[in-house]
Design a protein around this motif. Structure first.
Motif, PDB file in Angstrom:
ATOM      1  N   MET A   1      49.078  83.780  -3.308  1.00  0.00           N
ATOM      2  CA  MET A   1      48.035  84.318  -2.594  1.00  0.00           C
ATOM      3  C   MET A   1      46.901  84.853  -3.193  1.00  0.00           C
ATOM      4  SD  MET A   1      48.644  86.474   1.088  1.00  0.00           S
ATOM      5  CE  MET A   1      47.292  86.533   2.259  1.00  0.00           C
ATOM      6  N   VAL A   2      45.707  84.688  -3.056  1.00  0.00           N
ATOM      7  CA  VAL A   2      44.542  85.174  -3.811  1.00  0.00           C
ATOM      8  C   VAL A   2      44.486  86.842  -3.295  1.00  0.00           C
ATOM      9  CG1 VAL A   2      43.550  82.874  -4.612  1.00  0.00           C
ATOM     10  CG2 VAL A   2      42.893  84.211  -2.306  1.00  0.00           C
ATOM     11  N   ASN A   3      43.798  87.630  -4.248  1.00  0.00           N
ATOM     12  CA  ASN A   3      43.360  88.656  -3.596  1.00  0.00           C
ATOM     13  C   ASN A   3      42.233  88.805  -3.148  1.00  0.00           C
ATOM     14  OD1 ASN A   3      41.901  88.430  -6.091  1.00  0.00           O
ATOM     15  ND2 ASN A   3      43.190  89.844  -7.431  1.00  0.00           N
ATOM     16  N   THR A   4      41.636  90.094  -2.692  1.00  0.00           N
ATOM     17  CA  THR A   4      40.600  90.208  -1.974  1.00  0.00           C
ATOM     18  C   THR A   4      39.206  89.964  -2.938  1.00  0.00           C
ATOM     19  OG1 THR A   4      41.618  91.814  -0.526  1.00  0.00           O
ATOM     20  CG2 THR A   4      39.170  91.904  -0.756  1.00  0.00           C
ATOM     21  N   GLY A   5      39.247  90.453  -4.247  1.00  0.00           N
ATOM     22  CA  GLY A   5      38.383  90.423  -5.003  1.00  0.00           C
ATOM     23  C   GLY A   5      37.977  88.801  -5.222  1.00  0.00           C
ATOM     24  N   MET A   6      39.139  88.033  -5.529  1.00  0.00           N
ATOM     25  CA  MET A   6      38.997  86.660  -5.758  1.00  0.00           C
ATOM     26  C   MET A   6      38.420  85.915  -4.614  1.00  0.00           C
ATOM     27  SD  MET A   6      39.251  84.386  -8.090  1.00  0.00           S
ATOM     28  CE  MET A   6      40.112  85.252  -9.310  1.00  0.00           C
ATOM     29  N   GLN A   7      38.679  86.219  -3.477  1.00  0.00           N
ATOM     30  CA  GLN A   7      38.156  85.821  -2.170  1.00  0.00           C
ATOM     31  C   GLN A   7      36.410  86.135  -1.941  1.00  0.00           C
ATOM     32  OE1 GLN A   7      40.088  87.007   1.364  1.00  0.00           O
ATOM     33  NE2 GLN A   7      41.410  85.335   1.305  1.00  0.00           N
ATOM     34  N   LEU A   8      36.310  87.371  -2.505  1.00  0.00           N
ATOM     35  CA  LEU A   8      34.802  87.789  -2.464  1.00  0.00           C
ATOM     36  C   LEU A   8      34.072  86.808  -3.310  1.00  0.00           C
ATOM     37  CD1 LEU A   8      34.852  91.508  -1.757  1.00  0.00           C
ATOM     38  CD2 LEU A   8      34.123  89.693  -0.147  1.00  0.00           C
ATOM     39  N   ILE A   9      34.444  86.674  -4.660  1.00  0.00           N
ATOM     40  CA  ILE A   9      33.863  85.910  -5.682  1.00  0.00           C
ATOM     41  C   ILE A   9      33.630  84.501  -5.154  1.00  0.00           C
ATOM     42  CG2 ILE A   9      34.060  85.035  -7.800  1.00  0.00           C
ATOM     43  CD1 ILE A   9      35.477  87.535  -8.673  1.00  0.00           C
ATOM     44  N   SER A  10      34.695  83.932  -4.591  1.00  0.00           N
ATOM     45  CA  SER A  10      34.698  82.336  -4.429  1.00  0.00           C
ATOM     46  C   SER A  10      33.829  82.267  -3.024  1.00  0.00           C
ATOM     47  CB  SER A  10      36.293  81.912  -3.861  1.00  0.00           C
ATOM     48  OG  SER A  10      37.265  82.041  -4.864  1.00  0.00           O
ATOM     49  N   PHE A  11      33.914  83.326  -2.109  1.00  0.00           N
ATOM     50  CA  PHE A  11      33.193  83.101  -0.942  1.00  0.00           C
ATOM     51  C   PHE A  11      31.618  83.217  -1.310  1.00  0.00           C
ATOM     52  CE2 PHE A  11      30.624  85.158   2.417  1.00  0.00           C
ATOM     53  CZ  PHE A  11      30.890  83.928   3.632  1.00  0.00           C
ATOM     54  N   THR A  12      31.151  84.026  -2.148  1.00  0.00           N
ATOM     55  CA  THR A  12      29.821  84.363  -2.794  1.00  0.00           C
ATOM     56  C   THR A  12      29.472  82.730  -3.452  1.00  0.00           C
ATOM     57  OG1 THR A  12      30.292  86.372  -3.143  1.00  0.00           O
ATOM     58  CG2 THR A  12      28.286  85.493  -4.409  1.00  0.00           C
ATOM     59  N   CYS A  13      30.420  82.476  -4.325  1.00  0.00           N
ATOM     60  CA  CYS A  13      29.996  81.019  -4.896  1.00  0.00           C
ATOM     61  C   CYS A  13      29.623  80.050  -4.028  1.00  0.00           C
ATOM     62  CB  CYS A  13      31.022  80.818  -6.023  1.00  0.00           C
ATOM     63  SG  CYS A  13      31.350  82.038  -7.666  1.00  0.00           S
ATOM     64  N   ALA A  14      30.515  80.027  -3.123  1.00  0.00           N
ATOM     65  CA  ALA A  14      30.345  78.792  -1.930  1.00  0.00           C
ATOM     66  C   ALA A  14      29.172  79.018  -1.279  1.00  0.00           C
ATOM     67  CB  ALA A  14      31.577  79.023  -0.828  1.00  0.00           C
ATOM     68  N   VAL A  15      28.738  80.193  -0.751  1.00  0.00           N
ATOM     69  CA  VAL A  15      27.302  80.408  -0.293  1.00  0.00           C
ATOM     70  C   VAL A  15      26.461  80.049  -1.038  1.00  0.00           C
ATOM     71  CG1 VAL A  15      26.078  82.076   0.896  1.00  0.00           C
ATOM     72  CG2 VAL A  15      28.420  82.253   1.092  1.00  0.00           C
ATOM     73  N   THR A  16      26.436  80.302  -2.576  1.00  0.00           N
ATOM     74  CA  THR A  16      25.378  79.826  -3.324  1.00  0.00           C
ATOM     75  C   THR A  16      25.246  78.439  -3.385  1.00  0.00           C
ATOM     76  OG1 THR A  16      25.684  81.923  -4.647  1.00  0.00           O
ATOM     77  CG2 THR A  16      24.629  80.084  -5.646  1.00  0.00           C
ATOM     78  N   GLY A  17      26.434  77.659  -3.466  1.00  0.00           N
ATOM     79  CA  GLY A  17      26.540  75.959  -3.493  1.00  0.00           C
ATOM     80  C   GLY A  17      25.828  75.603  -2.301  1.00  0.00           C
ATOM     81  N   TRP A  18      26.023  76.259  -0.953  1.00  0.00           N
ATOM     82  CA  TRP A  18      25.403  75.775   0.059  1.00  0.00           C
ATOM     83  C   TRP A  18      23.757  75.926   0.100  1.00  0.00           C
ATOM     84  CZ3 TRP A  18      24.013  79.137   4.754  1.00  0.00           C
ATOM     85  CH2 TRP A  18      23.765  78.453   5.796  1.00  0.00           C
ATOM     86  N   ILE A  19      23.590  77.139  -0.296  1.00  0.00           N
ATOM     87  CA  ILE A  19      21.910  77.278  -0.522  1.00  0.00           C
ATOM     88  C   ILE A  19      21.349  76.138  -1.377  1.00  0.00           C
ATOM     89  CG2 ILE A  19      20.094  79.035  -1.119  1.00  0.00           C
ATOM     90  CD1 ILE A  19      21.941  81.293  -0.342  1.00  0.00           C
TER      91      ILE A  19
END
Length: 227
Positions: A1-19
């Motif tokens: 199970m990923v931690n909170t920091g990894m979730q934030l990094i993945s979510f930020t990268c995903a939003v960047t990819g969406w943009i």
């Protein structure tokens, strides 16, 4: 199970990819002029996107014209329009769902299992968004390469891969990797599929019955019966 920091990094990268996907949809540099042959004219460059054609001159002047008819477009451009619009919508939906399932948010309360399920759904949506971007970009790139090496296509109609193609590949990879990381957020399953919070009480359901109390005897005094 990923931690909170990894979730934030993945979510930020995903939003960047969406943009980046939104930028790919709007950019006209899907196909660019191919300068081949002995006599070439580099005073202007032609760009072909999924919404418009543009002519860029070396003087800095640019003229763009949208397509007059959608039905007259090639199949790859028609598919690219539809899939890129679907990808943008799915990217927005993925961001909303993933944000609700992250550990640093208060959505779904303290139910970790529900939040993990929401994050898993958001990660899968990000992966599907990346696939919706990868398909039209790769299809258009394949069409450009085939036309470039086709001897029956005139030199003036040959095109090369534009910047939007490479940006689309990068956006698809970022979205799929970020979605895979978010999808690794799985709920902690115990026996029976439930969380065990606090201490676990002892179960007496299958324990043997206690033995009856024995009479107190003494080795020196014999037992006597009283009426």
């Amino acid at each position: 199970m990923v931690n909170t920091g990894m979730q934030l990094i993945s979510f930020t990268c995903a939003v960047t990819g969406w943009i980046m996907a939104i930028a790919v949809t709007a950019l006209p540099q899907w196909k660019v002029s191919a300068f081949i042959g002995s006599n070439i004219l580099t005073s202007e460059i032609k760009w072909e996107g999924i919404w418009m054609n543009c002519i860029y001159q070396t003087t800095g002047h640019m003229q763009c014209k949208t397509y007059d008819s959608m039905l007259a477009l090639p199949p790859d451009i028609q598919a690219a329009r539809a899939l890129m619009c679907v990808a943008i919508f799915m990217g927005w939906l993925s961001c909303t769902v993933s944000c609700c399932g992250m550990k640093c948010t208060t959505c779904a309360g303290d139910d970790r299992r529900a939040k993990a399920g929401i994050a898993l759904a958001g990660g899968i949506l990000f992966i599907l968004t990346g696939l919706c971007i990868l398909i039209p970009v790769s299809w258009t790139a394949n069409t450009v390469v085939q036309d470039f090496y086709n001897p029956n296509v005139p030199i003036m109609h040959k095109r090369e891969l534009g910047q939007a193609i490479y940006l689309g590949w990068a956006a698809a990879v970022i979205l799929m990797i970020s979605g895979a990381v978010l999808s690794s957020t799985c709920p902690l399953m115990e026996r029976g599929g439930r969380y065990r919070r606090g201490y676990v009480g002892r179960s007496f359901a299958n324990s043997p019955a206690p033995e009856p109390p024995k009479p107190i005897t003494s080795n020196n005094l014999p037992l006597k019966e009283y009426v």
